[in-house]
Design a protein around this motif. Structure first.
Motif, PDB file in Angstrom:
ATOM      1  N   GLU A  47     -30.643  10.125  20.676  1.00 57.15           N
ATOM      2  CA  GLU A  47     -29.830  11.948  21.031  1.00 57.15           C
ATOM      3  C   GLU A  47     -29.017  11.671  21.423  1.00 57.15           C
ATOM      4  N   HIS A  48     -28.403  11.331  22.679  1.00 50.61           N
ATOM      5  CA  HIS A  48     -26.869  10.616  22.779  1.00 50.61           C
ATOM      6  C   HIS A  48     -25.838  10.812  21.477  1.00 50.61           C
ATOM      7  N   GLU A  51     -25.751  13.591  18.898  1.00 50.73           N
ATOM      8  CA  GLU A  51     -24.929  14.821  19.711  1.00 50.73           C
ATOM      9  C   GLU A  51     -23.504  14.937  19.773  1.00 50.73           C
ATOM     10  N   LYS A  52     -22.990  13.533  20.335  1.00 45.66           N
ATOM     11  CA  LYS A  52     -21.539  12.989  19.740  1.00 45.66           C
ATOM     12  C   LYS A  52     -21.332  13.363  18.100  1.00 45.66           C
ATOM     13  N   ALA A  54     -22.779  15.472  15.872  1.00 46.42           N
ATOM     14  CA  ALA A  54     -22.650  16.796  15.981  1.00 46.42           C
ATOM     15  C   ALA A  54     -21.618  17.672  15.893  1.00 46.42           C
ATOM     16  N   SER A  55     -21.278  17.351  16.778  1.00 50.03           N
ATOM     17  CA  SER A  55     -19.562  17.733  18.041  1.00 50.03           C
ATOM     18  C   SER A  55     -18.542  17.264  16.716  1.00 50.03           C
ATOM     19  N   GLY A  60     -22.040  21.113  12.139  1.00 51.26           N
ATOM     20  CA  GLY A  60     -22.286  20.804  13.359  1.00 51.26           C
ATOM     21  C   GLY A  60     -23.714  20.189  13.650  1.00 51.26           C
ATOM     22  N   THR A  61     -24.892  20.801  14.282  1.00 52.93           N
ATOM     23  CA  THR A  61     -26.255  19.817  14.239  1.00 52.93           C
ATOM     24  C   THR A  61     -27.019  20.115  12.953  1.00 52.93           C
TER      25      THR A  61
END
Length: 288
Positions: A47-48, A51-52, A54-55, A60-61
């Motif tokens: 999950e981390h 997030e990276k 997606a940034s 994005g997400t």
């Protein structure tokens, strides 16, 4: 061709994407505008990582999907494919990258052999078989990238299960590319990524700082993309310690063990140490 694949709206699936080379590749593909699917074992790191990634993605997400996956289990990969197709549609880039390296010995615990072979080799075979035919069928340009290792080519002593698995990845990927290039109208190609010394969670051990000799995962991925742009099948990566010329000499010496009828792994045999050292001094890699 790779520029038409690393493009907005195309779909990339990366196994072993929660860290290391897989995560670096996911970030790079996201920056190019691809829809990126990260597959790895169920762990907070996945999950981390999502997030990276997606940034880095322009959308994005909405352009990133993280799916807990065990590549040694065909049913898990089939579920991954269903999730990907439902969310994003056809796959244009598959990177079979998941790998483990717990260490092994010839007569050590069989569990280490089973885990390494199931993940490092079985995961590549499973991933290709689960995703490959649909990638061929949709007709768009596409690539399958399988992560091998120099240890699968020169097979140094110390971790035989890992070497056997990575040697299998090399042979499988060569056979795969032969199959693809002989299919009429097929727009999919296969490529073998052969990293050098890369500082990742698997290679770091107790070290927290990158050794000077190692490349970063990002350097490795940049080199991979440059090689794909040239159409290379064998993506033989250098690092800060070993240039390509030295890799070539080591590879040719290993092949010459058969041609010259030397003992196996003669590079590490006491009777051949001086001959190997002399061989390395030659300007050009010559067999014998």
């Amino acid at each position: 061709m790779i520029k038409t694949i690393l493009a907005e709206g195309r779909v990339a699936v990366i196994t072993g994407a929660a860290s290391g080379i897989g995560l670096a590749a996911a970030c790079r593909f996201a920056e190019a505008g691809m829809k990126v699917v990260l597959a790895d074992l169920e762990d907070p790191r996945l999950e981390h990582a999502a997030e990276k990634v997606a940034s880095r993605a322009p959308s994005g997400t909405s352009a990133v999907l993280a799916v807990p996956t065990d590549v040694s289990d065909v049913t898990s990969l089939q579920a991954l494919r269903e999730d990907v197709e439902a969310r994003f549609g056809a796959v244009h880039l598959l990177m079979n990258n998941a790998g483990i390296g717990p260490g092994s010995s010839i007569f050590g615990p069989i569990q280490a052999w089973e885990r390494v072979l199931a993940t490092n080799l079985g995961g590549v075979i499973n991933g290709t078989r689960v995703f490959g035919e649909a990638m061929i069928a949709h007709g768009d340009p596409a690539v399958i990238i399988n992560t091998g290792s120099k240890q699968g080519i020169t097979t140094p002593p110390g971790d035989p299960a890992y070497n056997v698995a990575k040697a299998g990845v090399k042979v499988f990927t060569e056979a795969l590319q032969h199959e693809l290039r002989n299919r009429e109208g097929c727009a999919v190609s296969a490529h073998l990524l052969i990293p050098g010394f890369v500082f990742t969670g698997m290679t770091a051990g107790s070290r927290t700082d990158k050794p000077d000799a190692a490349w970063t995962p990002e350097q490795t991925v940049d080199f991979m993309i440059e090689s794909l742009d040239r159409g290379d099948f064998y993506i033989l990566c250098p690092d800060n310690d070993v240039p390509r010329a030295l890799d070539e000499k080591r590879i040719l010496w290993a092949a010459a063990d058969i041609v010259e009828n030397r003992p196996p792994l003669s590079r590490w045999h006491p009777d051949y140490g001086a001959a190997f050292a002399d061989y390395l001094k030659r300007d050009r890699p010559v067999l014998g």
